[in-house]
Design an enzyme around this catalytic site. Structure first.
Site, short mmCIF file in Angstrom:
data_model
loop_
_atom_site.label_atom_id
_atom_site.label_comp_id
_atom_site.label_asym_id
_atom_site.label_seq_id
_atom_site.Cartn_x
_atom_site.Cartn_y
_atom_site.Cartn_z
N PRO A 186 0.83 -1.20 0.00
CA PRO A 186 0.00 0.00 0.00
C PRO A 186 0.87 1.26 0.00
CG PRO A 186 -0.22 -1.21 2.09
CD PRO A 186 0.68 -2.02 1.21
N SER A 233 7.63 3.73 -1.67
CA SER A 233 8.41 4.54 -2.62
C SER A 233 9.83 3.98 -2.78
CB SER A 233 8.44 6.01 -2.20
OG SER A 233 9.08 6.16 -0.95
N ASP A 265 14.66 2.98 4.66
CA ASP A 265 13.68 2.35 3.77
C ASP A 265 14.39 1.68 2.59
OD1 ASP A 265 11.96 3.56 5.49
OD2 ASP A 265 10.71 4.49 3.93
#
Ligand code: MEV
Length: 310
Positions: free
Chosen positions: A92, A100, A143
């Site tokens: 999601p 991203s 990330d």
């Protein structure tokens, strides 16, 4: 090669979000129930096909500026012709799951594969962090590191990250609030707070880093109950930094009431996802059901002890 393919996992930050931007340690792992694949082929002009947008890349909305810039850079560095990028993702978007970064990892891998060129981890992270700067302003790089890898990591900005096994017999429940997370804004708000009121903000951040290091020990020693307490303590500090919100707080309370050992937000906060720890699968299911009943848009359960390395 006529086409190239690449993939990446979503990620979950277990401990240390926000503090990681200030050089503190954080723990993240690739979250296998969610993943993204990218395919690249030559095309008369740069074109993007994704669930979110289909059309010429130059017409893509501003929120896809990271992909535009990444493709421009890759094409420039390889003097490559225009491409079509096809993205399919079960991560999601804007929920603190690293979508991203994962998309950038998958695209970069697909591009190198198409060019028949092996890509080192270092080069991969360089391209992904370049795209992440556009998405998130001032990313710590966690990330990128978590979505590019296949193992849990202890991450510290500027340092080589450490991978370690999750040795814990427990279950992690992840719930999507259904509200878009606002990583860029929350990172900025914490930075402003840090500047204006360093005296109270700095200890909160430092303590989040200490809690992360204790959490690593709890994981290595299989102390699920203790890890739960550390997660609760981290949530208190994140709330004090004002990156939580009513929806997250509600779901965290629901998880706790239904037997969670600990619960907190994950990722950027102010929307996005929360996580909860449960000692056994029956409790994990009970928590997930309660979270759904209380408005969670989606839930996932991952058994931590049998973490499958991709
Ligand atoms: C976002 O997934 C994690 C944050 O710590 C920001 C970052 O590390 O770049 C909030």
């Amino acid at each position: 090669k006529s086409s190239g393919e690449g993939n990446a996992n979503g990620k979950i930050i277990l401990m240390g979000e926000h503090a990681v931007v200030y050089g503190e340690a954080a723990i993240a792992f690739p979250f296998q129930p969610t993943h993204v694949t990218a395919e690249i082929t030559e095309h008369p002009y740069d074109q993007l096909r994704s669930g979110y947008f289909v059309g010429p890349l130059i017409k893509a909305p501003k929120s896809l500026e990271n992909i535009k810039t990444l493709i421009r850079q890759l094409r420039h560095d390889f003097t490559a012709p225009p491409v079509q990028i096809t993205i399919s993702s079960t991560i999601p978007a804007e929920r603190g799951m690293g979508s991203s970064a994962a998309v950038a990892v998958a695209i970069t891998r697909a591009f190198f594969d198409w060019q028949n060129s092996p890509v080192s981890h270092e080069t991969l992270l360089k391209y992904v962090n370049y795209a992440e700067k556009i998405s998130h302003g001032n990313p710590s790089g966690i990330d990128a590191a978590a979505t590019a890898g296949s193992e849990p990591i202890l991450f510290q900005k500027g340092a080589a990250f450490e991978t370690f096994p999750i040795n814990l017999s427990a279950f992690l429940i992840v719930a999507d609030t259904g509200v878009k997370g606002k990583t860029r804004q929350t990172v900025k708000a914490v930075a402003q707070r840090f500047e204006q009121d360093k005296k109270t903000t700095s200890p909160l951040i430092k303590e989040l880093g200490d809690l992360t290091l204790k959490a690593k020990q709890a994981i290595l020693n299989n102390q699920a109950r203790y890890l739960g307490e550390l997660m609760n303590a981290a949530q208190k500090n994140l709330a004090a930094l004002q990156v939580s919100d009513q929806t997250l707080d509600n779901l965290i309370a629901v998880a706790t009431k239904n037997g969670a050992l600990g619960a907190k937000l994950t990722g950027g906060g102010k929307g996005g996802c929360m996580i909860a720890l449960a000692a056994d699968y029956t409790t994990a299911k009970k928590i997930a059901t309660a979270l759904t009943n209380q408005g969670a848009k989606a839930t996932w359960i991952q058994e931590l002890g049998v973490y499958q390395y991709a």
